[in-house]
Design a protein around this motif. Structure first.
Motif, PDB file in Angstrom:
ATOM      1  N   ILE A 100       0.838  -1.214   0.000  1.00 18.84           N
ATOM      2  CA  ILE A 100       0.000   0.000   0.000  1.00 18.84           C
ATOM      3  C   ILE A 100       0.872   1.263   0.000  1.00 18.84           C
ATOM      4  O   ILE A 100       0.628   2.196  -0.762  1.00 18.84           O
ATOM      5  CB  ILE A 100      -0.947   0.027   1.227  1.00 18.84           C
ATOM      6  CG1 ILE A 100      -1.907  -1.155   1.204  1.00 18.84           C
ATOM      7  CG2 ILE A 100      -1.687   1.363   1.329  1.00 18.84           C
ATOM      8  CD1 ILE A 100      -3.064  -1.050   0.240  1.00 18.84           C
ATOM      9  N   TYR A 102       3.895   1.595  -1.019  1.00 21.75           N
ATOM     10  CA  TYR A 102       4.569   1.684  -2.322  1.00 21.75           C
ATOM     11  C   TYR A 102       3.593   2.229  -3.375  1.00 21.75           C
ATOM     12  O   TYR A 102       3.928   3.146  -4.142  1.00 21.75           O
ATOM     13  CB  TYR A 102       5.103   0.298  -2.690  1.00 21.75           C
ATOM     14  CG  TYR A 102       5.790   0.178  -4.036  1.00 21.75           C
ATOM     15  CD1 TYR A 102       6.483   1.254  -4.604  1.00 21.75           C
ATOM     16  CD2 TYR A 102       5.774  -1.019  -4.741  1.00 21.75           C
ATOM     17  CE1 TYR A 102       7.119   1.131  -5.835  1.00 21.75           C
ATOM     18  CE2 TYR A 102       6.412  -1.157  -5.968  1.00 21.75           C
ATOM     19  CZ  TYR A 102       7.075  -0.076  -6.506  1.00 21.75           C
ATOM     20  OH  TYR A 102       7.694  -0.197  -7.724  1.00 21.75           O
ATOM     21  N   GLN A 103       2.385   1.700  -3.365  1.00 19.88           N
ATOM     22  CA  GLN A 103       1.392   2.155  -4.337  1.00 19.88           C
ATOM     23  C   GLN A 103       1.036   3.631  -4.129  1.00 19.88           C
ATOM     24  O   GLN A 103       0.905   4.395  -5.098  1.00 19.88           O
ATOM     25  CB  GLN A 103       0.125   1.304  -4.239  1.00 19.88           C
ATOM     26  CG  GLN A 103      -0.865   1.598  -5.349  1.00 19.88           C
ATOM     27  CD  GLN A 103      -2.068   0.684  -5.298  1.00 19.88           C
ATOM     28  OE1 GLN A 103      -2.710   0.538  -4.248  1.00 19.88           O
ATOM     29  NE2 GLN A 103      -2.378   0.053  -6.410  1.00 19.88           N
ATOM     30  N   ALA A 106       3.814   5.634  -5.459  1.00 18.78           N
ATOM     31  CA  ALA A 106       3.827   5.513  -6.925  1.00 18.78           C
ATOM     32  C   ALA A 106       2.737   6.404  -7.521  1.00 18.78           C
ATOM     33  O   ALA A 106       2.949   7.073  -8.532  1.00 18.78           O
ATOM     34  CB  ALA A 106       3.630   4.057  -7.342  1.00 18.78           C
ATOM     35  N   ASN A 107       1.574   6.432  -6.862  1.00 21.49           N
ATOM     36  CA  ASN A 107       0.476   7.274  -7.357  1.00 21.49           C
ATOM     37  C   ASN A 107       0.824   8.757  -7.259  1.00 21.49           C
ATOM     38  O   ASN A 107       0.321   9.573  -8.026  1.00 21.49           O
ATOM     39  CB  ASN A 107      -0.810   7.003  -6.568  1.00 21.49           C
ATOM     40  CG  ASN A 107      -1.405   5.661  -6.940  1.00 21.49           C
ATOM     41  OD1 ASN A 107      -1.071   5.086  -7.984  1.00 21.49           O
ATOM     42  ND2 ASN A 107      -2.266   5.128  -6.097  1.00 21.49           N
ATOM     43  N   ASN A 109       3.731   9.757  -7.808  1.00 20.91           N
ATOM     44  CA  ASN A 109       4.937   9.845  -8.649  1.00 20.91           C
ATOM     45  C   ASN A 109       6.155  10.286  -7.840  1.00 20.91           C
ATOM     46  O   ASN A 109       7.063  10.935  -8.361  1.00 20.91           O
ATOM     47  CB  ASN A 109       4.738  10.813  -9.828  1.00 20.91           C
ATOM     48  CG  ASN A 109       3.774  10.244 -10.836  1.00 20.91           C
ATOM     49  OD1 ASN A 109       3.563   9.039 -10.867  1.00 20.91           O
ATOM     50  ND2 ASN A 109       3.193  11.108 -11.661  1.00 20.91           N
ATOM     51  N   ILE A 111       8.964   8.916  -6.721  1.00 19.12           N
ATOM     52  CA  ILE A 111       9.856   7.756  -6.816  1.00 19.12           C
ATOM     53  C   ILE A 111      11.066   7.935  -5.880  1.00 19.12           C
ATOM     54  O   ILE A 111      11.540   6.975  -5.287  1.00 19.12           O
ATOM     55  CB  ILE A 111      10.347   7.538  -8.281  1.00 19.12           C
ATOM     56  CG1 ILE A 111       9.184   7.658  -9.280  1.00 19.12           C
ATOM     57  CG2 ILE A 111      11.060   6.200  -8.432  1.00 19.12           C
ATOM     58  CD1 ILE A 111       8.061   6.692  -9.116  1.00 19.12           C
ATOM     59  N   ILE A 114      10.214   6.804  -2.512  1.00 19.35           N
ATOM     60  CA  ILE A 114      10.178   5.327  -2.438  1.00 19.35           C
ATOM     61  C   ILE A 114      11.590   4.831  -2.119  1.00 19.35           C
ATOM     62  O   ILE A 114      11.801   3.993  -1.248  1.00 19.35           O
ATOM     63  CB  ILE A 114       9.690   4.710  -3.774  1.00 19.35           C
ATOM     64  CG1 ILE A 114       8.224   5.066  -4.032  1.00 19.35           C
ATOM     65  CG2 ILE A 114       9.873   3.183  -3.781  1.00 19.35           C
ATOM     66  CD1 ILE A 114       7.706   4.689  -5.419  1.00 19.35           C
TER      67      ILE A 114
END
Lengths: 258, 324
Positions: A100, A102-103, A106-107, A109, A111, A114
Motif C-alpha cells: 500500500i 509503495y502504491q 507511486a500514485n 509519482n 519515486i 520510495i
C-alpha cells in the motif's frame, strides 16, 4: 494551534491511514494496523509549527505512518511460535501494508521518496536484526540501535522535505516513549528483545530497570532543554511535554513506591 | 535434473543470468552479518530464476539493453525471494529446496527482518527507474499477490469452494508476478503497447499453467523430489485443483472431507495421495493447465518470430510437461 486542534488533526490523519490499509480479513483476524498517535504527531509537527505544508507532504507523511505499521506488524510475529491463523495473517498484514505505501507513493509519482524510505527500512531491519545476532554490545550501542529503529523513517521524511531541524527533538522523544514502554514491560514481567539484550549486557533485570529509569530521567532532562531551543508556541510546547512525553521523575517514583 | 534441463532452454541467456546472479548477491549485501547470512542462505538455495528470465526474454522484443533489463530483473527476483522467506513463516516450513528455511535456521523474527530487508532492497533498486507506469504496475501486483495469499488462508479447509475461487487465487498468488515480469521487461525495453499486452497475457497464462502443474506435482511427485511430504497442500488445508477435481467422486469426497484439517498418520497421508493420484483428477487438472498453455502459445503467435519467441515457446512446453 491549541490542544484540541492538535488532537483533532492527529485523529483525522489516523482515520485516513486506517482507511488506506483497510482489509476485511486482516481487520477480523489480526490486531489491525498500529498507528501510534505520538508518531503521527511528529509527522505532523512541521504543520503544527506553521511550516509550509502541502497535500503532497501530508500524503507522504501518511505513507511513512503505513511503513511504521508494516514493520510493527512483523515485530508482532512471535519468534518461535507455530503458524496460527493470526500469526499467518499478521505476516501478510505487514506485506500488504508495504504494498500500500509503495502504491501510494507511486500514485504520487514520488519515486525518490520510495527509494529513500526503502533505504531507511534497510537500516531499521539491520538494527532490529542486531538484537538477534548474539553479539555482545554495550548499552551505548544498544541505545544507538533503539534510536535508529525509532526515528530513521521519520528522519528520512524530515530530511526529504527540509525539516531536519526537528530530528534531534523527535529522536529524544521517540526514544523516551520506547524506553517507557520497555520499562512497563519489564515491570509487568514480560520480556522483549531489547530487555533481553539489556539484561545480557547489564547481567541482571534489576540493573536493567535502574538503567531504564536513569535513561528516562536523562532523556527527560534533555527533552526539556532541547524543546526550549525551538521557537514553538506555548500550546505546542505544552502538548509535547504533557501529552507526548509526560514524565514521572525517578525520585518521585521511588518516593511514591515508598 | 529437471531444473538443469529448464536452464538449458534458456542457455542463450546464461551470461546475462550470471550477471544477474552476481547482482543479486551484491543486492543482499548488508552491514548486518545476520541479514547477510540469512539472505545468502536463501539465495544460494537456488531457484529457477524464472522471473528474471521472462524479463530478459520480453526485453528482446524491444531495445534490449542488459544494464536496463537487470534493473527490473533483479528486484523482481528479490520480491519473489522476500515473499518466499515470509511464506515459510506462514506455512511453518522447515525446509525449502532441501535446505533449512531461514525461520528454521534462525527464527521467525529473523525471517521477518530478512524478508523486509530484501523487499526494501528490491524497492531501493527498482526506484532507480523513473517510470511512474512501472511503479504503478509493480505496486499493484505486490498488493494483489498479498490479497491472493490472504484469500488462500481464508479459503483453507473449505472443500466446497468452486473452481473460480481457485483460479482467482492462483492468478494473484503466482500468475500476476510472472505476467508483470513480462510486462515490465517489455515496458523498459520500449516495445509498443500491443507487444507489451501480448507479453503480459503470455506471462499470465503461463503463470496459471505453472501453478496448476505445481499443484499437480504435489500429488504425483515423491517426497524426495518435492523436498517435502507429498500431499503437503492438502495437509495444510490448501484446496488445489487436483482436490477440486477429485472431490467429484462421492467416495473420494468423503475421504477428503473426513481427513481435512486432521493430524494425519503416515499411512493416511499416503492413502489420500494415492487416491487422488489414481483418480481422474490429475488428468482433468492437466487438461485445464493445457488450456492455459495453449492460450499462452496463442499469444506468442502474435509476437515477432525470433530466438526470444522460440525460447518462450520451449519454456511453455517444458512447464506443461515438467515432472517436478
Amino acid at each position: 494551534m491549541n490542544e484540541q486542534l492538535i488532537h483533532s488533526k492527529i485523529t483525522s490523519m489516523e482515520i485516513d491511514v486506517l482507511r488506506a490499509v483497510k482489509q476485511r480479513t486482516l481487520e477480523k483476524f489480526t490486531e489491525g494496523p498500529s498507528v501510534e498517535r505520538a508518531r503521527l504527531f511528529f509527522l505532523l509537527l512541521p504543520y503544527f509549527d506553521g511550516k509550509h505544508w502541502s497535500g503532497e507532504i501530508e500524503a507522504s507523511a501518511k505513507t511513512v505512518s503505513i511503513v511504521y505499521a508494516a514493520l510493527h506488524a512483523h515485530d508482532q510475529v512471535k519468534e518461535n511460535a507455530s503458524a496460527t491463523k493470526k500469526q499467518q495473517l499478521t505476516v501478510l498484514a505487514g506485506d500488504f501494508y508495504s504494498g500500500i505505501y509503495y502504491q501510494m507513493l507511486a500514485n504520487l509519482n514520488n519515486i525518490t521518496m520510495i527509494q529513500r524510505l526503502a533505504t531507511a527500512i534497510i537500516k531499521v531491519s539491520e538494527k532490529k536484526a542486531s538484537f538477534h545476532d548474539g553479539l555482545d554490545r554495550t548499552t551505548a550501542e544498544l541505545d544507538r540501535s533503539v534510536q535508529q529503529i525509532e526515528t530513521e523513517l521519520l528522519a528520512t521524511f524530515y530530511n526529504f522535505y527540509g525539516f531536519d531541524h526537528y530530528t534531534p527533538l523527535a529522536t529524544l522523544m521517540l526514544s523516551y516513549i520506547r524506553y517507557k514502554d520497555e520499562l512497563e514491560c519489564l515491570q509487568g514481567g514480560s520480556e522483549t528483545r531489547i530487555i533481553r539484550s539489556l539484561n545480557e549486557t547489564l547481567q541482571h533485570p534489576l540493573h536493567t530497570e535502574r538503567w531504564l529509569l536513569e535513561k528516562l530521567d536523562n532523556l527527560h532532562d534533555q527533552i526539556s532543554l532541547t524543546i526550549n531551543s525551538y521557537n514553538f508556541n506555548y500550546d505546542l510546547k505544552n502538548f509535547m511535554l504533557h501529552q507526548i512525553t509526560p514524565h514521572q521523575h525517578r525520585a518521585e517514583q521511588l518516593t511514591r513506591e515508598g | 535434473m529437471e531444473k538443469v534441463k529448464l536452464k538449458l532452454l534458456y542457455s542463450d541467456l546464461k551470461p546475462e543470468l550470471d550477471m544477474i546472479e552476481k547482482e543479486l548477491e551484491q543486492a543482499v549485501d548488508s552491514e548486518s552479518l545476520l541479514l547477510n547470512d540469512a539472505s545468502l542462505h536463501l539465495l544460494q538455495a537456488g531457484g529457477k530464476r524464472i522471473r528474471p528470465v521472462f524479463v530478459l526474454l520480453a526485453g528482446k522484443f524491444g531495445n534490449y539493453n542488459i544494464d536496463v533489463m537487470k534493473q527490473v530483473a533483479v528486484p523482481l527476483e528479490l520480491i519473489h525471494m522476500a515473499s518466499l522467506v515470509h511464506d515459510d513463516v506462514i506455512d511453518d516450513s522447515e525446509t525449502r529446496r532441501g535446505k533449512p528455511t531461514v525461520k528454521a535456521e534462525w527464527n521467525n523474527s529473523v525471517a521477518m527482518y530478512t524478508g523486509d530487508f530484501i523487499l526494501a532492497r528490491a524497492l531501493e533498486y527498482i526506484s532507480e527507474i523513473d517510470s511512474p507506469k512501472l511503479h504503478h504496475i509493480l505496486s499493484k501486483t505486490m498488493i494483489e499477490v498479498c490479497r491472493g495469499e490472504i484469500i488462500q488462508i481464508e479459503d483453507k479447509y473449505k472443500l466446497d469452494q468452486n473452481l473460480r475461487d481457485y483460479l482467482r487465487r492462483i492468478k494473484r498468488k503466482t500468475a500476476l508476478l510472472i505476467s508483470s515480469s513480462c510486462e515490465l521487461g517489455a515496458l523498459v525495453s520500449g516495445t509498443d503497447e500491443k507487444t507489451a499486452a501480448h507479453l503480459r497475457r503470455f506471462g499470465y497464462f503461463i503463470g496459471m499453467s505453472f501453478q496448476i502443474i505445481d499443484d499437480i506435482l504435489d500429488f504425483t511427485s515423491t517426497d524426495e523430489e518435492l523436498g517435502k511430504p507429498a500431499g503437503s497442500d492438502f495437509i495444510q488445508g490448501n484446496i488445489t485443483l487436483p482436490i477440486l477435481c477429485a472431490r467429484k467422486n462421492p467416495e473420494v469426497y468423503s475421504l477428503l472431507k473426513n481427513n481435512l484439517g486432521k493430524e494425519l498418520t503416515e499411512p493416511e497421508r499416503l492413502h489420500i495421495v494415492k487416491t487422488v493420484r489414481d483418480s481422474t483428477a490429475i488428468d482433468e487438472a492437466k487438461a485445464i493447465s493445457e488450456r492455459y498453455l495453449q492460450k499462452a502459445l496463442e499469444e506468442l503467435a502474435y509476437l515477432p518470430k525470433g530466438n526470444a519467441n522460440k525460447t518462450m515457446r520451449k519454456i511453455a512446453f517444458f512447464i506443461g510437461k515438467r515432472k517436478f
